[in-house]
Design a protein around this motif. Structure first.
Motif, mmCIF file in Angstrom:
data_model
loop_
_atom_site.group_PDB
_atom_site.id
_atom_site.type_symbol
_atom_site.label_atom_id
_atom_site.label_comp_id
_atom_site.label_asym_id
_atom_site.label_seq_id
_atom_site.Cartn_x
_atom_site.Cartn_y
_atom_site.Cartn_z
ATOM 1 N N VAL A 248 0.819 -1.209 0.000
ATOM 2 C CA VAL A 248 0.000 0.000 0.000
ATOM 3 C C VAL A 248 0.857 1.266 0.000
ATOM 4 C CG1 VAL A 248 -1.692 1.315 1.342
ATOM 5 C CG2 VAL A 248 -1.944 -1.148 1.101
ATOM 6 N N SER A 249 1.918 1.285 0.803
ATOM 7 C CA SER A 249 2.732 2.507 0.930
ATOM 8 C C SER A 249 3.767 2.641 -0.182
ATOM 9 C CB SER A 249 3.455 2.518 2.278
ATOM 10 O OG SER A 249 4.464 1.518 2.315
ATOM 11 N N GLN A 250 4.144 1.534 -0.802
ATOM 12 C CA GLN A 250 5.200 1.526 -1.830
ATOM 13 C C GLN A 250 6.497 2.124 -1.296
ATOM 14 O OE1 GLN A 250 5.005 0.254 -5.295
ATOM 15 N NE2 GLN A 250 3.592 -0.837 -3.974
ATOM 16 N N ALA A 251 6.759 1.884 0.007
ATOM 17 C CA ALA A 251 7.962 2.413 0.642
ATOM 18 C C ALA A 251 8.759 1.272 1.263
ATOM 19 C CB ALA A 251 7.586 3.427 1.729
ATOM 20 N N TYR A 252 10.058 1.489 1.393
ATOM 21 C CA TYR A 252 10.923 0.517 2.066
ATOM 22 C C TYR A 252 10.406 0.280 3.476
ATOM 23 C CZ TYR A 252 14.910 -1.293 4.633
ATOM 24 O OH TYR A 252 15.710 -2.049 5.437
ATOM 25 N N ILE A 253 10.340 -0.998 3.880
ATOM 26 C CA ILE A 253 9.930 -1.331 5.241
ATOM 27 C C ILE A 253 10.538 -2.683 5.606
ATOM 28 C CG2 ILE A 253 7.739 -2.363 4.497
ATOM 29 C CD1 ILE A 253 6.504 -1.128 7.102
ATOM 30 N N ASP A 254 11.135 -2.765 6.808
ATOM 31 C CA ASP A 254 11.777 -3.996 7.257
ATOM 32 C C ASP A 254 11.671 -4.091 8.769
ATOM 33 O OD1 ASP A 254 13.632 -6.280 7.418
ATOM 34 O OD2 ASP A 254 15.051 -4.811 8.187
#
Length: 182
Positions: free
Chosen positions: A82-88
């Motif tokens: 949904v965010s199309q952002a890096y996440i880990d």
């Protein structure tokens, strides 16, 4: 036994869910509270991380963290989509405490600056050779750049397979199966 877990999530997405007046930049899903780690009204979103927290019933601390992370494994990829952002969260720190105990379990990870690699005369010669040889398709270089820049085995493997497929493509767009097998 009941455990309380706080888990860091590194991300480039700023948590801007403001529906809870008492707890801005937060939301809950599947018993897990997600809050931006460093937000205030004056400075806004500072830092690139969230904190996921929640209570877990488990017979021991290993089961507790595994159950909590199983929830994150279900939610985080959807946030990523949904965010199309890096996440880990897999490589991030967490703190776990058990109700009624003064002892906690902390896993602390620290980001280390990368070690630079040298680009010297030999690499420059290799670049000149690759620049003058047109038999390697441009797509190969795009995919290989993704291999080098991606994080995680799955994304690296998929990009590498795509790069290799580019090398075995015929001029008519079909696959050269002999070359692909080689």
């Amino acid at each position: 036994m009941e455990y309380f877990i706080e888990h860091k999530i590194e991300t480039l997405a700023d948590n801007a869910v403001m529906s809870n007046e008492n707890k801005p930049t937060s939301f809950s899903r599947d018993g897990v509270d997600f809050t931006h780690s460093d937000f205030n009204n004056r400075d806004g979103w500072k830092g690139n991380s969230w904190i996921a927290s929640g209570h877990i019933e488990a017979s021991n601390y290993i089961e507790a963290i595994n159950n909590f992370r199983a929830k994150l494994h279900k939610i985080i990829p959807r946030i990523s989509l949904v965010s199309q952002a890096y996440i880990d969260f897999v490589s991030q720190s967490f703190l776990m405490t058990r109700e009624g105990s003064d002892v906690g379990f902390l896993l602390y990870t620290d980001n280390i600056e990368p070690s630079p690699l040298m680009f010297g005369e030999k690499e420059l010669s290799a670049l000149d050779i690759l620049t003058t040889h047109a038999e390697i398709p441009e797509e190969f270089y795009f995919y290989w750049n993704d291999v080098v820049n991606s994080f995680g085995h799955t994304s690296k493997l998929l990009s590498a397979i795509s790069a290799i497929e580019c090398l075995s493509k015929k001029t008519n767009g079909g696959a050269d199966w002999v070359k692909r097998k080689l």
